[in-house]
Write a protein that holds these residues in place. Structure first.
Motif, PDB file in Angstrom:
ATOM      1  N   CYS A  30      -8.158  -8.822  -8.730  1.00  0.00           N
ATOM      2  CA  CYS A  30      -8.147  -9.908  -9.710  1.00  0.00           C
ATOM      3  C   CYS A  30      -8.694  -9.411 -11.056  1.00  0.00           C
ATOM      4  O   CYS A  30      -8.129  -9.709 -12.111  1.00  0.00           O
ATOM      5  CB  CYS A  30      -8.970 -11.070  -9.172  1.00  0.00           C
ATOM      6  SG  CYS A  30      -8.665 -12.624  -9.976  1.00  0.00           S
ATOM      7  N   VAL A  31      -9.776  -8.634 -11.025  1.00  0.00           N
ATOM      8  CA  VAL A  31     -10.340  -8.058 -12.254  1.00  0.00           C
ATOM      9  C   VAL A  31      -9.302  -7.185 -12.940  1.00  0.00           C
ATOM     10  O   VAL A  31      -9.080  -7.289 -14.147  1.00  0.00           O
ATOM     11  CB  VAL A  31     -11.611  -7.228 -11.961  1.00  0.00           C
ATOM     12  CG1 VAL A  31     -12.027  -6.406 -13.175  1.00  0.00           C
ATOM     13  CG2 VAL A  31     -12.751  -8.127 -11.513  1.00  0.00           C
ATOM     14  N   ARG A  32      -8.641  -6.344 -12.174  1.00  0.00           N
ATOM     15  CA  ARG A  32      -7.641  -5.429 -12.755  1.00  0.00           C
ATOM     16  C   ARG A  32      -6.470  -6.191 -13.377  1.00  0.00           C
ATOM     17  O   ARG A  32      -5.971  -5.823 -14.428  1.00  0.00           O
ATOM     18  CB  ARG A  32      -7.153  -4.457 -11.697  1.00  0.00           C
ATOM     19  CG  ARG A  32      -8.192  -3.434 -11.334  1.00  0.00           C
ATOM     20  CD  ARG A  32      -7.658  -2.371 -10.374  1.00  0.00           C
ATOM     21  NE  ARG A  32      -8.731  -1.490  -9.965  1.00  0.00           N
ATOM     22  CZ  ARG A  32      -9.339  -1.540  -8.783  1.00  0.00           C
ATOM     23  NH1 ARG A  32      -8.955  -2.420  -7.887  1.00  0.00           N
ATOM     24  NH2 ARG A  32     -10.320  -0.711  -8.493  1.00  0.00           N
ATOM     25  N   ARG A  33      -6.055  -7.249 -12.716  1.00  0.00           N
ATOM     26  CA  ARG A  33      -4.909  -8.012 -13.231  1.00  0.00           C
ATOM     27  C   ARG A  33      -5.294  -8.873 -14.431  1.00  0.00           C
ATOM     28  O   ARG A  33      -4.577  -8.906 -15.427  1.00  0.00           O
ATOM     29  CB  ARG A  33      -4.292  -8.860 -12.131  1.00  0.00           C
ATOM     30  CG  ARG A  33      -3.660  -8.004 -11.041  1.00  0.00           C
ATOM     31  CD  ARG A  33      -2.795  -8.806 -10.124  1.00  0.00           C
ATOM     32  NE  ARG A  33      -2.281  -8.022  -9.018  1.00  0.00           N
ATOM     33  CZ  ARG A  33      -1.226  -7.220  -9.082  1.00  0.00           C
ATOM     34  NH1 ARG A  33      -0.576  -7.065 -10.202  1.00  0.00           N
ATOM     35  NH2 ARG A  33      -0.822  -6.562  -8.013  1.00  0.00           N
ATOM     36  N   LEU A  34      -6.419  -9.572 -14.348  1.00  0.00           N
ATOM     37  CA  LEU A  34      -6.822 -10.469 -15.435  1.00  0.00           C
ATOM     38  C   LEU A  34      -7.339  -9.701 -16.643  1.00  0.00           C
ATOM     39  O   LEU A  34      -6.966  -9.992 -17.775  1.00  0.00           O
ATOM     40  CB  LEU A  34      -7.897 -11.448 -14.951  1.00  0.00           C
ATOM     41  CG  LEU A  34      -7.460 -12.472 -13.907  1.00  0.00           C
ATOM     42  CD1 LEU A  34      -8.674 -13.258 -13.419  1.00  0.00           C
ATOM     43  CD2 LEU A  34      -6.405 -13.399 -14.457  1.00  0.00           C
ATOM     44  N   ALA A  35      -8.206  -8.731 -16.411  1.00  0.00           N
ATOM     45  CA  ALA A  35      -8.818  -7.995 -17.528  1.00  0.00           C
ATOM     46  C   ALA A  35      -7.990  -6.770 -17.897  1.00  0.00           C
ATOM     47  O   ALA A  35      -7.670  -6.559 -19.064  1.00  0.00           O
ATOM     48  CB  ALA A  35     -10.245  -7.583 -17.174  1.00  0.00           C
ATOM     49  N   GLY A  36      -7.645  -5.962 -16.916  1.00  0.00           N
ATOM     50  CA  GLY A  36      -6.963  -4.704 -17.190  1.00  0.00           C
ATOM     51  C   GLY A  36      -5.536  -4.853 -17.664  1.00  0.00           C
ATOM     52  O   GLY A  36      -5.098  -4.160 -18.571  1.00  0.00           O
TER      53      GLY A  36
END
Length: 94
Positions: A30-36
């Motif tokens: 989720c971090v990778r998709r939303l932020a990255g």
């Protein structure tokens, strides 16, 4: 009455890298998709094959675990810790 600053070193917040280890695999995704990748909640939900509410729930727990308050702060922390890489902007010096 005199108020003293808390000098107890045991009450310090854990380092960001220590807090990262508390994230589960789906939360890291989720971090990778939303932020990255800069996806919206709807885009991340579609990519992860879950509901938007599930992504929002992950996001809320991620913010609490990492002690961040916005996607911008999450991105800044994730980039500084090497969790996500930001591609260079076209035309900018490398």
């Amino acid at each position: 009455m005199r108020i003293q600053a808390n000098t107890d070193t045991g009450s310090r917040q854990p380092k960001f890298t220590d807090r990262l280890s508390t994230l589960g695999d789906r939360q890291l995704e989720c971090v990778r998709r939303l932020a990255g990748e800069g996806m919206t909640t709807a885009e991340a939900a579609a990519a992860m094959n879950v509901s938007e509410r599930c992504v929002s729930s992950h996001q809320c727990r991620i913010y609490a675990k990492l002690d961040v308050h916005s996607r911008t702060e999450l991105l800044w922390r994730a980039v500084s810790e090497g969790i996500v890489a930001v591609p260079p902007v076209a035309g900018s010096p490398v």
